[in-house]
Motif scaffolding. Sequence first.
Motif, PDB file in Angstrom:
ATOM      1  N   ALA A 206       2.163 -53.073  54.641  1.00  0.00           N
ATOM      2  CA  ALA A 206       3.328 -53.933  54.816  1.00  0.00           C
ATOM      3  C   ALA A 206       3.697 -53.814  56.290  1.00  0.00           C
ATOM      4  N   PRO A 207       3.245 -54.752  57.134  1.00  0.00           N
ATOM      5  CA  PRO A 207       3.379 -54.574  58.586  1.00  0.00           C
ATOM      6  C   PRO A 207       4.832 -54.380  59.022  1.00  0.00           C
ATOM      7  N   ALA A 208       5.004 -53.558  60.047  1.00  0.00           N
ATOM      8  CA  ALA A 208       6.332 -53.393  60.643  1.00  0.00           C
ATOM      9  C   ALA A 208       6.691 -54.636  61.445  1.00  0.00           C
ATOM     10  N   TYR A 209       7.969 -54.912  61.549  1.00  0.00           N
ATOM     11  CA  TYR A 209       8.422 -56.063  62.333  1.00  0.00           C
ATOM     12  C   TYR A 209       9.126 -55.645  63.616  1.00  0.00           C
ATOM     13  N   ASN A 210       9.229 -54.325  63.843  1.00  0.00           N
ATOM     14  CA  ASN A 210       9.763 -53.832  65.118  1.00  0.00           C
ATOM     15  C   ASN A 210       9.221 -52.429  65.364  1.00  0.00           C
ATOM     16  N   TYR A 211       9.428 -51.945  66.574  1.00  0.00           N
ATOM     17  CA  TYR A 211       8.892 -50.638  66.936  1.00  0.00           C
ATOM     18  C   TYR A 211       9.522 -49.514  66.120  1.00  0.00           C
ATOM     19  N   GLU A 212      10.733 -49.745  65.641  1.00  0.00           N
ATOM     20  CA  GLU A 212      11.428 -48.709  64.876  1.00  0.00           C
ATOM     21  C   GLU A 212      10.914 -48.610  63.431  1.00  0.00           C
ATOM     22  N   GLU A 217      14.923 -56.117  53.543  1.00  0.00           N
ATOM     23  CA  GLU A 217      14.599 -56.573  52.182  1.00  0.00           C
ATOM     24  C   GLU A 217      13.210 -57.206  52.134  1.00  0.00           C
ATOM     25  N   LYS A 218      12.860 -58.001  53.142  1.00  0.00           N
ATOM     26  CA  LYS A 218      11.567 -58.696  53.136  1.00  0.00           C
ATOM     27  C   LYS A 218      10.409 -57.706  53.180  1.00  0.00           C
ATOM     28  N   ARG A 219      10.486 -56.760  54.117  1.00  0.00           N
ATOM     29  CA  ARG A 219       9.411 -55.776  54.205  1.00  0.00           C
ATOM     30  C   ARG A 219       9.404 -54.879  52.972  1.00  0.00           C
ATOM     31  N   GLY A 220      10.583 -54.549  52.480  1.00  0.00           N
ATOM     32  CA  GLY A 220      10.672 -53.729  51.271  1.00  0.00           C
ATOM     33  C   GLY A 220      10.013 -54.407  50.083  1.00  0.00           C
ATOM     34  N   ASN A 221      10.194 -55.711  49.952  1.00  0.00           N
ATOM     35  CA  ASN A 221       9.541 -56.442  48.853  1.00  0.00           C
ATOM     36  C   ASN A 221       8.022 -56.396  48.987  1.00  0.00           C
ATOM     37  N   ALA A 222       7.527 -56.496  50.224  1.00  0.00           N
ATOM     38  CA  ALA A 222       6.086 -56.394  50.446  1.00  0.00           C
ATOM     39  C   ALA A 222       5.582 -55.017  50.015  1.00  0.00           C
ATOM     40  N   MET A 223       6.324 -53.976  50.340  1.00  0.00           N
ATOM     41  CA  MET A 223       5.940 -52.617  49.942  1.00  0.00           C
ATOM     42  C   MET A 223       5.886 -52.481  48.421  1.00  0.00           C
ATOM     43  N   LYS A 224       6.854 -53.076  47.753  1.00  0.00           N
ATOM     44  CA  LYS A 224       6.897 -52.988  46.289  1.00  0.00           C
ATOM     45  C   LYS A 224       5.689 -53.678  45.659  1.00  0.00           C
ATOM     46  N   PRO A 250       3.015 -56.043  68.571  1.00  0.00           N
ATOM     47  CA  PRO A 250       3.799 -57.259  68.823  1.00  0.00           C
ATOM     48  C   PRO A 250       2.971 -58.529  68.937  1.00  0.00           C
ATOM     49  N   ARG A 251       1.639 -58.424  69.132  1.00  0.00           N
ATOM     50  CA  ARG A 251       0.789 -59.621  69.244  1.00  0.00           C
ATOM     51  C   ARG A 251       0.214 -60.069  67.915  1.00  0.00           C
ATOM     52  N   ALA A 252       0.316 -59.225  66.890  1.00  0.00           N
ATOM     53  CA  ALA A 252      -0.389 -59.480  65.627  1.00  0.00           C
ATOM     54  C   ALA A 252       0.366 -60.473  64.749  1.00  0.00           C
ATOM     55  N   PHE A 253      -0.381 -61.284  64.039  1.00  0.00           N
ATOM     56  CA  PHE A 253       0.249 -62.266  63.159  1.00  0.00           C
ATOM     57  C   PHE A 253       0.978 -61.602  61.997  1.00  0.00           C
ATOM     58  N   GLY A 254       0.364 -60.583  61.384  1.00  0.00           N
ATOM     59  CA  GLY A 254       1.024 -59.954  60.246  1.00  0.00           C
ATOM     60  C   GLY A 254       2.391 -59.409  60.603  1.00  0.00           C
ATOM     61  N   ASP A 255       2.477 -58.706  61.736  1.00  0.00           N
ATOM     62  CA  ASP A 255       3.750 -58.136  62.172  1.00  0.00           C
ATOM     63  C   ASP A 255       4.773 -59.227  62.462  1.00  0.00           C
ATOM     64  N   ASN A 256       4.317 -60.317  63.084  1.00  0.00           N
ATOM     65  CA  ASN A 256       5.237 -61.397  63.419  1.00  0.00           C
ATOM     66  C   ASN A 256       5.646 -62.212  62.204  1.00  0.00           C
ATOM     67  N   ILE A 257       4.723 -62.454  61.308  1.00  0.00           N
ATOM     68  CA  ILE A 257       5.088 -63.210  60.104  1.00  0.00           C
ATOM     69  C   ILE A 257       6.100 -62.419  59.284  1.00  0.00           C
ATOM     70  N   GLN A 258       5.937 -61.080  59.278  1.00  0.00           N
ATOM     71  CA  GLN A 258       6.958 -60.234  58.644  1.00  0.00           C
ATOM     72  C   GLN A 258       8.296 -60.434  59.357  1.00  0.00           C
ATOM     73  N   LYS A 259       8.266 -60.462  60.690  1.00  0.00           N
ATOM     74  CA  LYS A 259       9.487 -60.624  61.497  1.00  0.00           C
ATOM     75  C   LYS A 259      10.102 -62.001  61.286  1.00  0.00           C
ATOM     76  N   TRP A 260       9.262 -63.003  61.066  1.00  0.00           N
ATOM     77  CA  TRP A 260       9.761 -64.361  60.887  1.00  0.00           C
ATOM     78  C   TRP A 260      10.358 -64.601  59.501  1.00  0.00           C
TER      79      TRP A 260
END
Length: 488
Positions: A206-212, A217-224, A250-260
């Motif tokens: 479940a890709p991270a959407y920031n360095y932290e 909720e969105k990333r948490g749902n992916a983890m579930k 920051p260049r990867a699509f997975g990380d950005n789509i999670q962020k979007w």
Amino acid sequence: MRVLISALFIIAGFYCSAQQKDLTTALYETYETYKEPLLQTRRIKHKDLQPLIEKYKANGKFKVSKVGTSIEGRSLSLISIGEGETDVFLWSQMHGDEPTATQAIFDIFNFFNSDDFTLEKQEILADCTLHFLPMLNPDGAEVFQRRNRLGIDINRDALRLQSPEGQTLKRVRDSLDADFGFNLHDQSTYYNAERTEKPATISYLAPAYNYEKEINEKRGNAMKVIVFMNNIIQNYAPGQVGRYNDDFEPRAFGDNIQKWGTSTILIESGGYYNDVEKQEIRKLNYVSILSAIYTIAKENYKDIAIAAYEEIPENDRKLFDFKVENVTYPLLGKDYILDIGMNRLEVDKKGHNDFWYSSRILDQGDLSTYYGYETLDATGYTITPGKVYPKVQTSFEALASLDIPTLLKSGYAYVRVENIPSGKLASPFPIHIIGKKYEVPDFSIEVGLNPTFLLKKGGHITHAIINGFLIDLNSDKKTNFKNAMIYR
């Protein structure tokens, strides 16, 4: 009254869990019914998909649209089915040499086009609209390479969007504003589940959407959903699931789509014993993706604890195709004990439809923390160099009449041939073929060299390692040997 309501929720939960398990089992057991017969090997190309896409374009259940074009002009198609409010977007083969999930997608289409599983399909399609982009990098697929025609990794193009393929992925994601996204890849077959000898047959992230690495909720749902899928895979490949490091890229699509704002699930298809074409892994993709879509439609993933995501072992990379342990290696008058790890590297044939192996020693020494798909405990065995058979063969065809197991037992690993056809790239026999003027180099066990040697015990040669393949000279059991080398 509260006790009664709680009891009803528990009963309903057990019912949903049992229903899901029954569906997963049925999907696995009936898979061959839906497996797309036109796709049987990894080296699939854009032209192989077009008859199938045209078939679904003419099918009223599906909506097919051209959403973009590759650099070399190949069409990028989006195939959708369903009428539900939850949009699920699945894209595959962003890397041209990663087609396992592409095949599974067409198996999934056959599932939805069938007359079976009527209730489950109604539940999915009433609650979800599914969108598939089966081959994002057709130019890379044409030559079975990771990168696109521009020579870039599309999965590192989410910011600049300099490739038309990356632009298409971004545009489709934005137009759908998808609730869930499945980012489908293949990974190296040499990944293993951390601190185990088991290959990471499927790995998740479940890709991270920031360095932290925050969890909203969105990333948490992916983890579930990943926890749910892991539980499924454990039934069929126990212990063979890994979890990718979630450092933010920051260049990867997975990380950005999670962020979007799309709950993004990365699935990587790795290795499985004796499954070179990844057809068993294709089946696991089919079963786990369909089951995940069903749990998204039913929304019962919401009850899964996120903490279980961190319990999935991390990916490690400590697998060899073949590992020899504790073998004696004589060198300069002394005996040394070595482990030797070797990999069978694929070399594409012209047209990129098939391959042959040119193996290499990857490491040697103390490899006690490494594993092999195949492992030989060679305690008490001594490495012996292979010799050149003294009788020169006049033609390639003459090799068929040789008793090669007897030659190997006699210490020969090379046969000289006067006329080697120019079109022959590798030896189909478990012995190397050399040209009439070729001189075999001085023998050495060394990283980067082709692994070819014999094993002797009690004064007798018992095993041959030819191009990284093990041949037990005292057994008639069929091996996984594919080819030896030709040295002109």
